[in-house]
Design an enzyme around this catalytic site. Structure first.
Site, PDB file in Angstrom:
ATOM      1  N   GLU A   1       0.822  -1.210   0.000  1.00  0.00           N
ATOM      2  CA  GLU A   1       0.000   0.000   0.000  1.00  0.00           C
ATOM      3  C   GLU A   1       0.854   1.257   0.000  1.00  0.00           C
ATOM      4  O   GLU A   1       0.554   2.231  -0.693  1.00  0.00           O
ATOM      5  CB  GLU A   1      -0.951  -0.002   1.207  1.00  0.00           C
ATOM      6  CG  GLU A   1      -2.040  -1.050   1.157  1.00  0.00           C
ATOM      7  CD  GLU A   1      -3.103  -0.747   0.097  1.00  0.00           C
ATOM      8  OE1 GLU A   1      -3.039   0.319  -0.544  1.00  0.00           O
ATOM      9  OE2 GLU A   1      -3.991  -1.586  -0.084  1.00  0.00           O
TER      10      GLU A   1
ATOM     11  N   ASP B   1      -4.789  -9.571  -8.111  1.00  0.00           N
ATOM     12  CA  ASP B   1      -5.131  -8.804  -9.316  1.00  0.00           C
ATOM     13  C   ASP B   1      -3.960  -8.034  -9.909  1.00  0.00           C
ATOM     14  O   ASP B   1      -3.642  -8.158 -11.100  1.00  0.00           O
ATOM     15  CB  ASP B   1      -6.298  -7.860  -9.028  1.00  0.00           C
ATOM     16  CG  ASP B   1      -6.065  -6.969  -7.808  1.00  0.00           C
ATOM     17  OD1 ASP B   1      -5.205  -7.313  -6.969  1.00  0.00           O
ATOM     18  OD2 ASP B   1      -6.749  -5.936  -7.691  1.00  0.00           O
TER      19      ASP B   1
ATOM     20  N   GLU C   1     -18.560  -5.187  -2.575  1.00  0.00           N
ATOM     21  CA  GLU C   1     -17.180  -5.664  -2.483  1.00  0.00           C
ATOM     22  C   GLU C   1     -17.049  -7.100  -2.973  1.00  0.00           C
ATOM     23  O   GLU C   1     -16.049  -7.470  -3.586  1.00  0.00           O
ATOM     24  CB  GLU C   1     -16.681  -5.539  -1.039  1.00  0.00           C
ATOM     25  CG  GLU C   1     -15.203  -5.805  -0.852  1.00  0.00           C
ATOM     26  CD  GLU C   1     -14.320  -4.680  -1.373  1.00  0.00           C
ATOM     27  OE1 GLU C   1     -13.106  -4.724  -1.101  1.00  0.00           O
ATOM     28  OE2 GLU C   1     -14.818  -3.758  -2.040  1.00  0.00           O
TER      29      GLU C   1
ATOM     30  N   GLU D   1     -12.092   0.762  -9.814  1.00  0.00           N
ATOM     31  CA  GLU D   1     -11.774  -0.224 -10.844  1.00  0.00           C
ATOM     32  C   GLU D   1     -12.698  -0.169 -12.064  1.00  0.00           C
ATOM     33  O   GLU D   1     -12.239  -0.253 -13.205  1.00  0.00           O
ATOM     34  CB  GLU D   1     -11.771  -1.628 -10.230  1.00  0.00           C
ATOM     35  CG  GLU D   1     -10.543  -1.954  -9.416  1.00  0.00           C
ATOM     36  CD  GLU D   1     -10.529  -1.296  -8.042  1.00  0.00           C
ATOM     37  OE1 GLU D   1      -9.467  -1.271  -7.389  1.00  0.00           O
ATOM     38  OE2 GLU D   1     -11.602  -0.793  -7.617  1.00  0.00           O
TER      39      GLU D   1
END
Length: 589
Positions: A154, A297, A401, A420
């Site tokens: 992150e 991902d 989610e 996204e």
């Protein structure tokens, strides 16, 4: 159609040909015989087939207002803290009362996260004075000598990426006047310092895969977890390699590349699939589910983008091999997106060893994968994949989610303003110029304003059914969600005018594509060799020799996908009428 062999071209030619093919994809069929633009149109074609210039300009202005509502309230009520609480109009930093609250502490490190994450958006929106003010605030107030435990992934994508993007935009002639007179590579220096503080995560593992968390002052916590997700350990190539090439120190790229290799080498040899969570010490998978959503991902995304940015053949090899396995084992439904019979295509989570379906849910992060498919030239699949998530958005006014496709209902009901779907929408519009995607963007913009706008910003949706809110505006809302919306409607933005010259990181930060980043200043010193990736003295988790692009016989295997964008995709629905009706009907629309 296959991509040209890069070995026969110069660096400049490679960038021009390859990136134009992969990023812009503005190629149209020369045959009008297969599609008649004057034929009678279906109702969905009438609804989505045109988007007026007045409507585009209105949406551009609405998106600008959205950005400033979130940004101005952050600066007024939250800065220098990391995030904005939009319901209570105050700031949020690390949760010092509960160090185990990783939902907060993995991301927030008391370093003005939202401001750093948003720097390049200020440049993109054209606010030079505010950009310079923000850079000054970052330089004067942000430092990393703090005893905060944060997640390596992150911090890399949000902070390190934000600093590098802001620095490089000040050097970009397409954004003149950004750099203040006093600027002396200060953001790059901050990025360098931050990366140094992340390196201990790599030092203590024989696999080369980094530990998930570090203390910014003290290094790896003694009681920290030893498992990391595939995305967390293997998606650091862009930022780390770029830093190496900017400061002339190969160590960051060595570590990030060794981590990606270490993960890839542990794929199942029968299926070619990877797991979701791995123990960094033993190299054993602790979660053997393979998919395209949370936890894995961005690993695939960054392999492809790293190849585009740096031209390392091994990244293309790893991506192409992985994508072949993805399509073979994860893809369900009819064989072709825009022809044939059967259910709408769906990519499901599978068991890495067998390829058998592992769960009945997909998650919202997977909505970014159509953008990856677009970059590799698989346009039809990108269109089909995107249509599924857009249908879900239309049903709920946001993306839950996690969605259970067996029960046809959300498993996890919150929506934290994720970008996204907007990202894929923007990229598909840039590739096809189909007004369908402007309509999608307008739907998303309206939903965000109707359901998430609060007194002091935009709030997380707690329940997609009730539209109840949580008091959090994550930094990626401004740095990604609003950015992609803005660029969707701002056709004259320098990023869009010169789209083949830029690449988006997984956090939506803008990086310039340049031949200078394909050069390694340390090569002439003999410092960058395959042996250096094995810092442990063992096999270092490296890939098998035939996949090693640093060997003396590099391969040139590129994606077999390069779909032509037909007149039908340009002037009609990108997904044919009956198939769009089918996926809408599947969600009760």
């Amino acid at each position: 159609m296959k991509y040209p062999d890069l070995a026969v071209f110069s660096e400049k030619t490679v960038l021009g040909i390859f990136v134009t093919l992969l990023v812009r994809l503005q190629v149209f069929s020369t045959s009008w015989g297969q599609f008649n633009v004057f034929r009678q149109r279906f109702p969905l074609e009438k609804e989505y087939g045109a988007f007026s210039e007045a409507a585009r300009l209105e949406m551009l202005e609405e998106t600008r207002k959205m950005f400033y509502h979130g940004y101005d309230n952050y600066m007024e009520h939250a800065f220098p803290l990391d995030e904005l609480n939009p319901l209570h109009c105050c700031g949020r930093g690390p949760d010092y009362d509960d160090p185990q609250n990783i939902n907060i502490n993995d991301v927030l490190g008391d370093y003005s996260l939202t401001l750093v994450d948003t720097l390049d958006m200020l440049a993109i929106i054209g606010n030079r004075s505010e950009f310079q003010k923000a850079v000054k605030l970052v330089v004067d107030t942000v430092h990393f000598d703090k005893s905060n435990v944060v997640q390596v992934f992150e911090v890399t994508i949000r902070m390190l990426g934000g600093l590098l993007s802001g620095h490089l935009l000040m050097e970009d002639p397409r954004f003149p006047g950004l750099s203040p007179d006093w600027y002396m590579d200060d953001l790059l220096s901050l990025a360098h310092d931050l990366a140094e503080r992340l390196l201990p995560a790599f030092d203590k593992t024989e696999t080369g895969i980094p530990l998930p968390r570090v203390n910014l002052r003290d290094g790896v916590p003694e009681d920290g977890r030893t498992t990391t997700c595939t995305a967390g350990g293997g998606s650091l190539l862009l930022e780390f390699s770029l830093l190496s090439r900017l400061v002339g120190d190969p160590i960051y790229e060595i570590y990030a590349r060794r981590a990606a290799r270490g993960l890839y080498s542990r794929r199942n040899l029968d299926t070619g699939l990877m797991g979701n969570v791995v123990d960094v010490h033993t190299g054993e998978w602790t979660s053997k589910m393979s998919g395209l959503g949370a936890g894995i991902d961005s690993f695939y995304e960054i392999l492809l983008k790293s190849f585009i940015m740096f031209g390392e053949e091994e990244d293309a090899d790893m991506f192409n091999s992985s994508y072949t396995s993805i399509k073979q084992y994860m893809r369900k439904g009819r064989g072709s997106c825009n022809s044939g019979t059967g259910l709408h295509p769906l990519y499901v989570n599978v068991e890495m060893a067998t390829g058998n379906t592992a769960t009945h849910w997909i998650d919202s992060l997977q909505a970014a994968f159509p953008g990856v498919q677009l970059l590799t030239g698989d346009v039809e699949e990108a269109i089909c994949h995107h249509a599924l998530y857009y249908s879900m958005w239309r049903k709920y006014g946001c993306l839950p989610e996690r969605y259970n496709w067996k029960l046809e209902a959300p498993d996890i009901k919150f929506y934290p303003l994720r970008p996204e779907l907007v990202e894929s929408t923007y990229l598909l519009y840039r590739a096809t110029k189909n007004p369908f995607y402007l309509h999608v963007g307008r739907d998303i913009l309206y939903s965000l304003n109707n359901h998430t706008k609060a007194k002091c910003g935009y709030a997380t949706i707690h329940d997609v059914h009730e539209k109840s809110l949580e008091d959090r505006q994550e930094s990626f809302f401004l740095s990604e969600t609003v950015k992609y919306l803005f660029l969707l409607f701002d056709v004259d933005n320098p990023i869009n005018k010169h789209s083949s010259n830029y690449l988006f990181t997984t956090e939506g930060h803008i990086l310039p594509i340049s031949s200078r980043f394909r050069l390694k200043s340390w090569d002439s010193d003999g410092l960058f060799s395959p042996d250096l990736y094995d810092l442990s003295g063992g096999d270092g988790g490296g890939v098998p020799p035939d996949n090693n692009a640093t060997s003396s016989q590099p391969t040139h295997r590129h994606s077999p996908y390069c779909d032509i964008i037909s007149q039908e995709k340009r002037f009609s629905l990108p997904l044919r009428n009956r198939y769009l009706q089918q996926v809408f009907a599947a969600f009760g629309l």
